[in-house]
Motif scaffolding. Structure first.
Motif, short mmCIF file in Angstrom:
data_model
loop_
_atom_site.label_atom_id
_atom_site.label_comp_id
_atom_site.label_asym_id
_atom_site.label_seq_id
_atom_site.Cartn_x
_atom_site.Cartn_y
_atom_site.Cartn_z
N HIS A 156 -4.34 -30.92 -20.81
CA HIS A 156 -5.68 -31.50 -20.84
C HIS A 156 -5.82 -32.53 -21.96
CE1 HIS A 156 -10.01 -31.72 -20.25
NE2 HIS A 156 -10.17 -31.53 -21.56
N TYR A 157 -5.32 -32.20 -23.13
CA TYR A 157 -5.52 -33.08 -24.28
C TYR A 157 -4.41 -34.12 -24.48
CZ TYR A 157 -9.55 -30.37 -25.59
OH TYR A 157 -10.78 -29.76 -25.58
N ALA A 168 -3.09 -25.27 -29.86
CA ALA A 168 -3.13 -24.65 -28.53
C ALA A 168 -2.52 -23.25 -28.57
CB ALA A 168 -2.41 -25.51 -27.50
N VAL A 173 -5.09 -20.90 -30.21
CA VAL A 173 -6.18 -20.59 -29.28
C VAL A 173 -5.69 -19.63 -28.19
CG1 VAL A 173 -7.72 -21.57 -27.52
CG2 VAL A 173 -7.48 -22.70 -29.73
N GLY A 174 -4.52 -19.91 -27.63
CA GLY A 174 -3.96 -19.05 -26.58
C GLY A 174 -3.71 -17.64 -27.08
N TRP A 181 -2.44 -25.36 -20.30
CA TRP A 181 -3.57 -26.16 -19.84
C TRP A 181 -4.14 -27.01 -20.97
CZ3 TRP A 181 -8.70 -26.32 -21.29
CH2 TRP A 181 -9.51 -27.16 -20.51
N LEU A 182 -4.28 -26.42 -22.15
CA LEU A 182 -4.81 -27.17 -23.30
C LEU A 182 -3.91 -28.37 -23.63
CD1 LEU A 182 -5.96 -24.24 -25.62
CD2 LEU A 182 -7.44 -25.97 -24.54
N SER A 200 4.92 -20.10 -22.39
CA SER A 200 4.14 -21.32 -22.65
C SER A 200 5.04 -22.55 -22.65
CB SER A 200 3.41 -21.22 -23.99
OG SER A 200 2.50 -20.17 -23.98
N LEU A 245 -3.39 -20.74 -20.52
CA LEU A 245 -4.36 -21.42 -21.38
C LEU A 245 -3.67 -22.41 -22.31
CD1 LEU A 245 -7.20 -21.86 -22.49
CD2 LEU A 245 -6.85 -19.84 -23.96
N THR A 246 -2.59 -21.99 -22.95
CA THR A 246 -1.88 -22.87 -23.87
C THR A 246 -1.36 -24.11 -23.16
OG1 THR A 246 -1.25 -20.96 -25.22
CG2 THR A 246 0.02 -22.98 -25.54
#
Length: 173
Positions: A123-124, A143, A146-147, A119-120, A67, A116-117
Motif C-alpha cells: 500500500h505504501y 510495517a 504494526v503487524g 499489505w502495508l 511476511s 497485514l505486513t
C-alpha cells in the motif's frame, strides 16, 4: 538460478498469469505452500527452544518467513503463504502442547500478521518494493511492528482463552 533472486516477482507472475498452464499454476502454488510451511515450521521450532516458563516465545522469526515471501512475491503468493503458515503454526503449536483451538487462534494470528505486513508494504511502497532506500527499510520496520502488534492481540487472546493462561494479557501481548 540467479534470475529468480534478482526479480522473484516477475518470475512468479509468469506462473500465476491467466495465460499460464493451470496445472503448472497449481503445482507452483502447492509447492510454494509446502516450502513456506517447512521454512515456517523450522523457524517456529527454533523459537520454541527459547520459550519462557510461562509458555511464551521470546521471539518469532517465522513471521519474517511468511511476511518476507509475501512481500517478495506479491499478491499471487498470499494464498499459498497463508496455507503454509497456518499449517506449520498448527503443527508446531500442537507439538508444543497447545490445544487445537489455541493452535487455530495462533495460526489465524500468524497468517493475519503476514497479510497485514505485506499489505502495508504494498500500500505504501507499491509492488516494486526493495530495501535499497532508507525510507523503505524504515517502512518495513514500521510495517513489521504494526503487524506484530496486531498479531499479538489475537495470539494473546488465543493463549488466554484456549490454553487457559494465567499470565496478564499485557504480558502475553
Amino acid at each position: 538460478g540467479g534470475e529468480i533472486l534478482q526479480n522473484p516477482l516477475k518470475q512468479v507472475q509468469q506462473y500465476w498469469s491467466p495465460a499460464a498452464d493451470p496445472i503448472q499454476r497449481w503445482a507452483v502454488t502447492i509447492g510454494l505452500a509446502i516450502a513456506v510451511g517447512i521454512a515456517y515450521f523450522l523457524a517456529a521450532r527454533l523459537s520454541y527452544l527459547l520459550i519462557l516458563p510461562d509458555g511464551l516465545a521470546v521471539f518469532w522469526p517465522a513471521a519474517g518467513v511468511s511476511s518476507g515471501v509475501m512481500i517478495a512475491l506479491g499478491r499471487p503468493a498470499r494464498l499459498p503463504v497463508v496455507v503454509g503458515t497456518m499449517a506449520a503454526t498448527i503443527v508446531v503449536n500442537l507439538m508444543g502442547d497447545r490445544t487445537f483451538l489455541g493452535a487455530i487462534g495462533f495460526a489465524l494470528s500468524n497468517a493475519g500478521e503476514a497479510l497485514l505486513t505485506a499489505w502495508l508494504i504494498e500500500h505504501y511502497f507499491g509492488s516494486d518494493f526493495s530495501l535499497d532506500k532508507v525510507g523503505h527499510v524504515l517502512g518495513l520496520v514500521a510495517a513489521a511492528i504494526v503487524g506484530a502488534a496486531a498479531s499479538g492481540v489475537g495470539a494473546g487472546l488465543s493463549y488466554m482463552r484456549a490454553d487457559s493462561s494465567l499470565a496478564p494479557i499485557l504480558t502475553t501481548w
